[in-house]
Design a protein around this motif. Structure first.
Motif, short mmCIF file in Angstrom:
data_model
loop_
_atom_site.label_atom_id
_atom_site.label_comp_id
_atom_site.label_asym_id
_atom_site.label_seq_id
_atom_site.Cartn_x
_atom_site.Cartn_y
_atom_site.Cartn_z
N ALA B 162 34.69 42.14 33.26
CA ALA B 162 34.61 40.72 33.62
C ALA B 162 33.78 40.52 34.87
CB ALA B 162 36.03 40.18 33.83
N ASP B 167 32.41 37.03 35.67
CA ASP B 167 33.65 36.26 35.59
C ASP B 167 34.61 36.79 36.64
OD1 ASP B 167 35.74 34.68 34.93
OD2 ASP B 167 35.87 35.31 32.83
N LYS B 170 38.36 35.88 36.12
CA LYS B 170 39.10 36.70 35.16
C LYS B 170 39.47 38.06 35.76
CE LYS B 170 38.83 38.76 30.56
NZ LYS B 170 37.97 38.99 29.38
N LYS B 223 32.98 27.68 40.62
CA LYS B 223 32.99 27.52 39.17
C LYS B 223 32.47 26.15 38.81
CE LYS B 223 34.72 31.39 37.83
NZ LYS B 223 34.00 32.25 36.90
#
Lengths: 203, 358
Positions: B162, B167, B170, B223
């Motif tokens: 991830a 990410d 995550k 994000k």
């Protein structure tokens, strides 16, 4: 129970029990009284052993067989006690009837079983020596051979009288005879034995 | 006793009667085992006497023999004098003492009195793979270390992947899950712990790199669609206060795992508005991280995770979210704290493991 124990020169032990007491003893034993059963078997045991020995002999092959047969007879009597009903027939007749069947069973089985060898005794044997034993066994063997030639009723009478040691009255009760008939029958049996013995000597 | 009369003077009936009497007397003598000398010349009387003696031979032994007593039941106590019984008792006592002693030592050392026997149970049960009568219960009582390590390694790989995919959230979530699982955290090998720490550092680096542009260091706000522009303003007001409320949708929906905020406890108190949190979990005092955070509190938002002097103190984040490796110790408070949520009550002494310096 009045029991008379008589010991003679041969070490024999004879038990005499009055008939009335024996009936009462048998009745109590049949009802399951343990003490009465023990006393009854104690009373019967010498007679049964003698009877079996008298019928089966005391040869090395049959010595233990006779004692074992006596034990079997006592067991059979004990098991048959709850079913025993006093119908006027003497209890001795009931017992010796069982003994006669057991002896016959042993005689039949003796032809099929192996002969055990006795162990060497550890102590001093005070019994009869080989020569005496041979003579005695010879006489006993001859008597059994002669008895086998007698009719069954006479043989049974002589066994009860001589081997078991019953009186004429007791033998009569066991065989359903009067004491006088017992005496006449034993005289007839002895007369035949003498004839048979003479024949054996002649042969 | 014989009749002395001359037989020629007797009738037949008298002769028969006398013979019956004579034989009756003979048989009575035979029956009573008396002396047969009166019939010494009668051959049949002698052989019958031998016959009776043969029957009676050894009769006393048979009649007077005592019957053996019935054998005692096997369950009856035979007494304590048997050597075999004493040996059994000694073996049982020794075994009990050894077991209790082993359990006691294990309880004192590891806190688990059954720990010495787990390996035995594992071997007996076929290496832990043999199904038992109640597998759920057994697995609950005896966690399989191999499967635990495999699970941790898998989660680390996922976190790594991830992170490689960018990410960070995550990856952080996976690390949080690892940290939340107390059972996993209790039995990890030092190698796995090092891997977790390294992964946590990588995540923090990535998060710091993403959040360093706006000086808040929070990965949540980077994000797309999660950050609030207002938040940036708030963070740039040099308040140094990370406890300002955040708006919904800022990515703070992740619940903080137990003990997460005990080390990365964000604290304001900085002067330049930069948020530099060090989440070193290995330095119990946090003094190094604290000092370093102060020294590096230049408002650049760069992370201070150089890691000198022990574990890297790379847990810095903006928005009051200071993420260090969660403590897996017994004191794991603040379950309900959201990840990324600013500490509601900044503590002055909260920098035991790391603090935010503005």
């Amino acid at each position: 129970m009045a029991t008379d124990v008589t010991a003679t020169g041969g070490g024999a032990i004879l038990h005499r029990t009055e008939n009335g007491d024996l009936r009462d003893l048998v009745a109590r034993a049949a009802h399951g009284e343990v003490g009465a059963q023990e006393a009854l078997l104690t009373h019967l045991r010498p007679m049964i052993v003698r009877y079996c020995r008298g019928r089966l002999g005391r040869s090395p092959a049959a010595d233990f067989a006779a004692d074992d047969a006596a034990q079997e007879v006592l067991l059979a009597v004990l098991h048959a006690l709850p079913r025993y009903r006093d119908e006027g027939r003497p209890f001795e007749a009931f017992v010796f009837g069982i003994a006669a069947h057991k002896v016959a069973d042993v005689q039949r089985a003796a032809f099929r079983t192996a002969i055990p060898t006795a162990d060497v005794p550890d102590g001093v044997d005070l019994a009869l020596g080989p020569e005496e034993r041979a003579l005695q066994s010879g006489d006993s063997h001859m008597v059994r051979m002669l008895l086998d030639r007698l009719p069954e009723n006479l043989r049974e009478l002589l066994v009860l009288r001589v081997a078991v040691g019953l009186s004429a009255e007791e033998t009569g009760r066991a065989l359903g005879m009067t004491p006088g008939a017992v005496r006449v029958a034993q005289h007839r049996a002895l007369s035949r034995l003498r004839i048979y013995a003479a024949e054996e000597v002649t042969a | 006793m014989k009749d002395t009369r001359d037989p020629r003077d007797m009738k037949d009936s008298d002769r028969d009667f006398l013979a019956v009497q004579e034989d009756a007397l003979l048989v009575d003598i035979l029956a009573t085992r008396e002396d047969l000398s009166a019939f010494a010349d009668d051959h049949i009387a002698q052989v019958l006497g031998s016959y009776a003696a043969d029957v009676d031979e050894g009769l006393e032994l048979v009649v007077n023999a005592q019957l053996p007593e019935a054998p005692r039941p096997l369950t009856q106590d035979q007494g304590d004098t048997s050597p075999r019984r004493s040996a059994r008792f000694l073996i049982a006592a020794t075994t009990a003492v050894v077991l209790v002693g082993t359990s006691g030592v294990a309880a004192a050392v590891t806190g688990d009195p059954l720990s010495p026997f787990r390996s035995v149970v594992k071997v007996v049960s076929g290496g832990g793979h043999t199904p038992t009568a109640d597998p759920g219960r057994i697995s609950e009582e005896l966690p399989d270390p191999a499967s635990t390590k495999a699970e941790v390694a898998l989660m680390l790989n996922e976190a790594k992947q991830a992170l490689k995919d960018g990410d960070v959230e995550k990856a952080q979530r996976l690390l949080d899950e690892l940290a939340a699982d107390a059972q996993i955290g209790d039995g990890l090998s030092p190698g796995l712990e090092a891997r977790i720490d390294k992964m946590q550092d990588d995540v923090d680096k990535s998060a710091g790199g993403q959040g360093g542009h706006d000086g808040q260091g929070g990965q949540d706000t980077d994000k797309p669609g999660q950050g609030d522009p207002q938040d940036d303003k708030t963070k740039h007001d040099n308040q140094g206060n990370t406890s300002h409320p955040e708006k919904p949708g800022q990515g703070d929906e992740k619940p903080t795992k137990p003990g997460q905020d005990t080390k990365g406890n964000g604290s304001d108190g900085g002067s330049d508005g930069s948020q530099s949190g060090s989440g070193s979990s290995k330095d119990p005092t946090g003094s190094k991280d604290k000092d370093r955070a102060k020294n590096d509190g230049n408002g650049s938002g760069k992370q201070d995770d150089t890691g000198t002097g022990g574990k890297p103190a790379g847990n810095q984040s903006g928005g009051g979210q200071v993420k260090g490796r969660p403590d897996r110790g017994p004191d794991k408070p603040d379950k309900g704290t959201k990840a990324g949520e600013p500490a509601k009550e900044p503590k002055a002494d909260s920098g035991t493991k790391g603090q935010l310096v503005s």
